[in-house]
Every structure is written in C-alpha cells, then in structure tokens.
Design an enzyme around this catalytic site. Sequence first.
Site, PDB file in Angstrom:
ATOM      1  CG  HIS A  29      -0.432  -0.071   2.405  1.00  0.00           C
ATOM      2  ND1 HIS A  29      -0.105   1.396   3.257  1.00  0.00           N
ATOM      3  CD2 HIS A  29      -0.084  -0.722   3.485  1.00  0.00           C
ATOM      4  CE1 HIS A  29       0.560   0.603   4.436  1.00  0.00           C
ATOM      5  NE2 HIS A  29       0.320  -0.747   4.298  1.00  0.00           N
ATOM      6  CG  ASP A  34       3.335   0.589   7.219  1.00  0.00           C
ATOM      7  OD1 ASP A  34       2.621  -0.398   6.883  1.00  0.00           O
ATOM      8  OD2 ASP A  34       2.000   0.613   7.907  1.00  0.00           O
ATOM      9  CD  GLU A  91      -2.262  -1.746   5.302  1.00  0.00           C
ATOM     10  OE1 GLU A  91      -2.939  -2.745   6.437  1.00  0.00           O
ATOM     11  OE2 GLU A  91      -2.364  -0.120   6.027  1.00  0.00           O
ATOM     12  CD  GLU A  92      -0.599   2.207   7.553  1.00  0.00           C
ATOM     13  OE1 GLU A  92      -2.420   1.684   8.645  1.00  0.00           O
ATOM     14  OE2 GLU A  92       0.101   2.183   7.624  1.00  0.00           O
ATOM     15  CG  ASP A  94       2.145  -3.826   4.692  1.00  0.00           C
ATOM     16  OD1 ASP A  94       2.476  -2.995   5.314  1.00  0.00           O
ATOM     17  OD2 ASP A  94       0.589  -3.746   5.032  1.00  0.00           O
ATOM     18  CG  HIS A 120       0.608   2.845  12.073  1.00  0.00           C
ATOM     19  ND1 HIS A 120       0.078   2.179  12.898  1.00  0.00           N
ATOM     20  CD2 HIS A 120       1.015   2.387  10.765  1.00  0.00           C
ATOM     21  CE1 HIS A 120      -0.122   1.331  11.852  1.00  0.00           C
ATOM     22  NE2 HIS A 120       0.339   1.293  10.564  1.00  0.00           N
TER      23      HIS A 120
END
Length: 195
Positions: free
Chosen positions: A1, A21, A55-56, A83, A159
């Site tokens: 993503h 990520d 995606e998140e 990922d 994140h």
Amino acid sequence: HIDSINTNNEGIMSKAPGADDNASGISVVTEVIRVLVDKAYMPSHKIVFFAYAAEEVGLKGSFEITENYQDKGANVLGVLNIDGTNYNGSVQKIVLIDDNTDGEQNKFIGELIDTYINVPWGYDSCDYACSDHYAWTYRGYKASFPAEALIAEENPFIHTEADTLENMGNTASHSVLFGRLALAYILEMDKSSHY
C-alpha cells in the site's frame, strides 16, 4: 500500500514518513518489476502489481479492487501481499501470517523460502484484518502475507514520525529477502496453474 499514517498525531501537518510501513513494501514491488523488465521476462500468465490506496484507514483500495475482480469472475492463481519488509525484529526473518490467508499457498511459500531464501521463518497470527491480503481472502481468493517479524516483535516505529530508515539501521538489507521471495513466487507460480 502506498499510504502511511501517524496514529500519535493525526493532524493534517503531522509527519508520517512510513519508511517501513509501507515504503519498504512498495520498494520491493518496484524492484521486482525492474528485475523482470531488465531480464525481459515473458510470463505465461498475466502478472498484475498493485499499490493500494487507503490501507491505513480500512483497506479501502484493496477492497475496491477485489470487489471489481469478484464482479468480473476473474481467475486469480494467487496473491502475495508485500507490506512492511525492512524491520529485522525477529529470529524468524520471514513470518507467514496464518489467519485470513490460504494455508495451501502458505505452505508453498514456506517451500520457496527454504529453497530460494534459506533463512529461518515461521508462522504468526494478526487476529484482525491487518493488511491488504485480507481483502483478497474475504473475496475467496488465495492470498498470503509474509511479514517482516512476529507481530509481538514488529517495528515499534510504524505509524509514527519515527518510521524512518535511520530506525532500521540505515540499510534496506532485510527487504532484499522479500524481493527474492516475491521473484521466486512469481516465477514458480507462472510455471503452472497449480502448486
């Protein structure tokens, strides 16, 4: 993503570099494409690459794509979800997520790891729809998700604004394993329509 997120600060000006990520996953995908093109690989089957949006925030891009595939009755031999790939956090260098994935394909991928990558690997569970593979499995397609570490040992910086290459040792060496795995998967899957 292709998206990233900072769950510590979700303001519009918050920093979410997403080096692991999921810039690392996208880097693997683009490198695999580069290698296939450089080698003038001519597949027997159609190979499709996706860089999913959103995606998140709920797998929105992958759900839209898989709905379209399902509506068309598309025949998909298998899906490999790439990922985050660059955080070297576990003794198991590749961890196959075993929930919301296809057990038969996971076994095949384990054989690929043993044959072509030759690193310690294992299984773990997310216990939720933790990446875009879920959208494919939900629609009835065979999908697998090789993760960079056990869930309990995953990158603590994802994140956040600290998801940077510096926090992965200033190297992309762990991602190389996933590039090799993705190439092995494509080449071996392309040889036949079954395992």
